[in-house]
Design a protein around this motif. Structure first.
Motif, short mmCIF file in Angstrom:
data_model
loop_
_atom_site.label_atom_id
_atom_site.label_comp_id
_atom_site.label_asym_id
_atom_site.label_seq_id
_atom_site.Cartn_x
_atom_site.Cartn_y
_atom_site.Cartn_z
N ARG A 55 0.85 -1.19 0.00
CA ARG A 55 0.00 0.00 0.00
C ARG A 55 0.89 1.25 0.00
O ARG A 55 2.05 1.19 0.38
N LYS A 56 0.27 2.38 -0.37
CA LYS A 56 0.96 3.66 -0.26
C LYS A 56 1.38 3.91 1.19
O LYS A 56 0.67 3.52 2.11
N ASP A 57 2.52 4.58 1.36
CA ASP A 57 2.92 4.99 2.71
C ASP A 57 1.91 5.97 3.29
O ASP A 57 1.37 6.80 2.56
N LEU A 58 1.74 5.90 4.60
CA LEU A 58 0.83 6.84 5.26
C LEU A 58 1.21 8.29 4.95
O LEU A 58 0.35 9.14 4.74
N PHE A 83 -0.47 10.04 2.01
CA PHE A 83 -1.91 10.35 1.90
C PHE A 83 -2.58 10.80 3.21
O PHE A 83 -3.76 11.14 3.19
N ALA A 84 -1.86 10.76 4.32
CA ALA A 84 -2.47 11.18 5.59
C ALA A 84 -1.91 12.55 5.99
O ALA A 84 -0.69 12.72 6.10
N TYR A 96 1.55 14.69 8.14
CA TYR A 96 0.97 14.16 9.37
C TYR A 96 2.02 13.42 10.20
O TYR A 96 2.11 13.60 11.40
N LEU A 97 2.78 12.54 9.54
CA LEU A 97 3.69 11.66 10.29
C LEU A 97 5.14 12.13 10.15
O LEU A 97 5.48 12.76 9.17
N GLN A 117 -6.13 2.57 -4.58
CA GLN A 117 -6.10 3.40 -3.36
C GLN A 117 -6.47 4.86 -3.64
O GLN A 117 -5.67 5.76 -3.39
N LEU A 136 -6.53 11.17 3.54
CA LEU A 136 -7.21 11.30 4.82
C LEU A 136 -6.63 12.53 5.52
O LEU A 136 -5.41 12.66 5.64
#
Lengths: 184, 184
Positions: free
Chosen positions: A167-170, A173-174, A183-184, B43, B47
């Motif tokens: 999956r895409k890294d957080l 997209f976060a 975010y991270l 995906q 978010l």
């Protein structure tokens, strides 16, 4: 099964053993589907559990040749066919409540995933399949106007271990507070 | 938490305590969202986790007066805003693969519910909220063209016990082999 283990265990399965699904497991899976939330609790769905070989072949014929789930339509002991009821979700007194109109697809995504996660919790495999001719599938199963098949979900015991798909890294997209803010 | 306990525990929560969400719980919830399946693993989501009070008020102003989640927009410590990327899900080489065109809403339903179920497993409440002005919400959070806010999900510890909302009986919507044929 522990919740996050079910989340991790659920992978797209396209190769199935012929073993039947125990009735008690099937009942729990149906109840998980039933308990899904929906727009104003309108529950714009139905579910057809197909095990008749002729009907499975009829559904398989609705898939294009390039759909990697074609073989699964015959192999899996059960095809869980999710049917959406049009014109309910996202409507109030016959008028669409938002700019997106019918919200049925969103609700069906939720309910279908309840089914797939519950199946994973039971040791069963599934795969979301929506690349097919919806109108033709409606004909195969006798789905009346105002409703439509939206997904065919093969369900059964996996024939082999399934690899986890990345999956895409957080951080891609976060975001925090505003679009694009890290975010991270 | 056991999988079916998380399914049962998840109810629509519209009244929240101000207590913050522990960082480790938030991380697990984000990873559950991240692990959602989607059309050809495209995906089509982002978010935005909103905790800034001015932005929460800005999002609340996107809701109509009759939305029962209005108060939750300010009460919940975090608003998880699900953003959909248009024109990816259900497309192949720029062409829609099915008669339904963009499949993004279905995929977003799945991912949003992964988030809500994971929150339930952490003892947190959520509610799916999609009755608001999407374009206005895009403006509040700086969401660029080709993307759109599709849901605002308040998330936090429930202020009170939430009642379970009844569902249709299985025999009303679950069929065997053909539409309308009794299952149970």
């Amino acid at each position: 099964m522990e919740f996050y283990a079910a989340i991790r265990t659920r992978q797209s399965v396209r190769s199935y053993k012929p073993d039947p699904i125990p009735q008690d497991a099937l009942q729990r899976i149906l109840e998980a589907f039933q308990s899904a939330p929906s727009w104003a609790n309108c529950q714009p769905w139905e579910l057809i559990l197909v095990s008749d070989p002729a009907l499975k072949a009829g559904l398989q014929a609705c898939l294009p040749e390039n759909n990697p789930a074609r073989r699964a339509m015959l192999e899996a002991p059960v095809l869980a066919v999710a049917v959406g009821i049009e014109g309910k979700s996202g409507f109030y007194k016959g008028q669409a409540s938002t700019a997106r109109g019918d919200w049925m697809l969103f609700d069906l995504g939720i309910a279908a995933e309840h089914l797939c996660l519950a199946a994973a919790a039971e040791g069963l495999g599934t795969v979301h399949c929506a690349l097919f001719d919806f109108a033709k599938a409606n004909g195969v199963l006798g789905v009346p106007a105002g409703r439509s098949v939206v997904e065919i979900i093969p369900m059964g015991y996996p024939a082999k271990e399934t690899r986890r798909v990345p999956r895409k890294d957080l951080k891609e997209f976060a975001f925090k507070d505003r679009h694009g803010a890290g975010y991270l």
